[in-house]
Design a protein around this motif. Structure first.
Motif, PDB file in Angstrom:
ATOM      1  N   GLN A  71       0.751  -1.213   0.129  1.00  0.00           N
ATOM      2  CA  GLN A  71      -0.127  -0.172   0.092  1.00  0.00           C
ATOM      3  C   GLN A  71       0.933   1.176   0.081  1.00  0.00           C
ATOM      4  N   MET A  72       0.670   2.159  -1.115  1.00  0.00           N
ATOM      5  CA  MET A  72       1.468   3.319  -1.293  1.00  0.00           C
ATOM      6  C   MET A  72       0.565   4.451  -1.100  1.00  0.00           C
ATOM      7  N   ASN A  73       0.780   5.326   0.024  1.00  0.00           N
ATOM      8  CA  ASN A  73       0.334   6.570   0.110  1.00  0.00           C
ATOM      9  C   ASN A  73       1.241   7.895   0.010  1.00  0.00           C
ATOM     10  N   SER A  74       0.598   8.712   0.016  1.00  0.00           N
ATOM     11  CA  SER A  74       1.193  10.148  -0.028  1.00  0.00           C
ATOM     12  C   SER A  74       2.493   9.858  -1.202  1.00  0.00           C
ATOM     13  N   LEU A  75       2.119   9.536  -2.486  1.00  0.00           N
ATOM     14  CA  LEU A  75       3.115   9.182  -3.397  1.00  0.00           C
ATOM     15  C   LEU A  75       3.720  10.606  -3.881  1.00  0.00           C
ATOM     16  N   LYS A  76       5.141  10.497  -4.126  1.00  0.00           N
ATOM     17  CA  LYS A  76       5.990  11.543  -4.762  1.00  0.00           C
ATOM     18  C   LYS A  76       6.486  11.407  -6.052  1.00  0.00           C
ATOM     19  N   PRO A  77       6.755  12.078  -6.987  1.00  0.00           N
ATOM     20  CA  PRO A  77       7.306  11.848  -8.161  1.00  0.00           C
ATOM     21  C   PRO A  77       8.462  11.086  -8.020  1.00  0.00           C
ATOM     22  N   GLU A  78       9.337  10.979  -7.111  1.00  0.00           N
ATOM     23  CA  GLU A  78      10.570  10.343  -7.068  1.00  0.00           C
ATOM     24  C   GLU A  78      10.181   8.826  -6.648  1.00  0.00           C
ATOM     25  N   ASP A  79       8.963   8.496  -6.480  1.00  0.00           N
ATOM     26  CA  ASP A  79       8.518   7.218  -6.162  1.00  0.00           C
ATOM     27  C   ASP A  79       8.593   6.413  -7.647  1.00  0.00           C
ATOM     28  N   THR A  80       8.367   7.321  -8.616  1.00  0.00           N
ATOM     29  CA  THR A  80       8.163   6.830 -10.008  1.00  0.00           C
ATOM     30  C   THR A  80       9.315   5.662 -10.369  1.00  0.00           C
ATOM     31  N   ALA A  81       9.173   4.422 -10.729  1.00  0.00           N
ATOM     32  CA  ALA A  81      10.001   3.515 -10.899  1.00  0.00           C
ATOM     33  C   ALA A  81       9.094   2.021 -11.454  1.00  0.00           C
ATOM     34  N   VAL A  82       9.684   1.170 -11.730  1.00  0.00           N
ATOM     35  CA  VAL A  82       9.220  -0.111 -11.838  1.00  0.00           C
ATOM     36  C   VAL A  82       9.442  -0.859 -10.451  1.00  0.00           C
ATOM     37  N   TYR A  83       8.395  -1.448 -10.229  1.00  0.00           N
ATOM     38  CA  TYR A  83       8.204  -2.040  -8.858  1.00  0.00           C
ATOM     39  C   TYR A  83       8.251  -3.576  -8.953  1.00  0.00           C
ATOM     40  N   TYR A  84       9.232  -4.438  -8.327  1.00  0.00           N
ATOM     41  CA  TYR A  84       9.342  -5.849  -8.372  1.00  0.00           C
ATOM     42  C   TYR A  84       9.064  -6.478  -6.986  1.00  0.00           C
ATOM     43  N   CYS A  85       8.440  -7.497  -7.310  1.00  0.00           N
ATOM     44  CA  CYS A  85       8.137  -8.476  -6.122  1.00  0.00           C
ATOM     45  C   CYS A  85       9.238  -9.571  -6.300  1.00  0.00           C
ATOM     46  N   ALA A  86       9.752  -9.874  -5.084  1.00  0.00           N
ATOM     47  CA  ALA A  86      10.631 -11.026  -5.201  1.00  0.00           C
ATOM     48  C   ALA A  86      10.411 -11.898  -3.762  1.00  0.00           C
TER      49      ALA A  86
END
Length: 124
Positions: free
Chosen positions: A82-97
């Motif tokens: 759960q991602m709240n208060s998102l910022k432009p610097e959170d922009t990325a490809v997110y990977y689960c591992a």
């Protein structure tokens, strides 16, 4: 083998929220760790959050503490971010591992299986 399928990425304005999901299938392990990492082109893969499946203990990267929450649903074999208060610097490809041996939880090299990634874009 372990298969991971992420979903939930997308485009959101700064200050908004998104929830990522990662469904796990295949072999199961007694003491494994599920993690989320993110990566921008040209940058190293960054640790975001992880959770020990058996105990539920969580770990967070400094840049997301207080804004992101990792959780799991044992019945669905699914981990969430759960991602709240998102910022432009959170922009990325997110990977689960998955880290199947359970030792360590915050370094990408500790994880053996990876999902295909899901794009998160935060506009300013």
């Amino acid at each position: 083998q372990v298969q991971l399928v992420e979903s939930g990425g997308g485009l959101v304005q700064a200050g908004g929220s998104l929830r990522l999901s990662c469904a796990v299938s295949g072999r199961t392990f007694s003491n494994y760790v599920m993690g989320w990492f993110r990566q921008d082109p040209g940058k190293e893969r960054e640790f975001v959050a992880s959770i020990r499946w058996s105990s539920g203990r969580t770990y967070y990267g400094d840049s997301v503490k207080g804004r992101f929450t990792i959780s799991r649903d044992n019945a669905k074999n699914t981990v969430y971010l759960q991602m709240n208060s998102l910022k432009p610097e959170d922009t990325a490809v997110y990977y689960c591992a998955v880290n199947t041996h359970g030792s360590g939880a915050t370094y990408a090299r500790e994880y053996e299986f990876w999902g295909q990634g899901t794009q998160v874009t935060v506009s300013s």
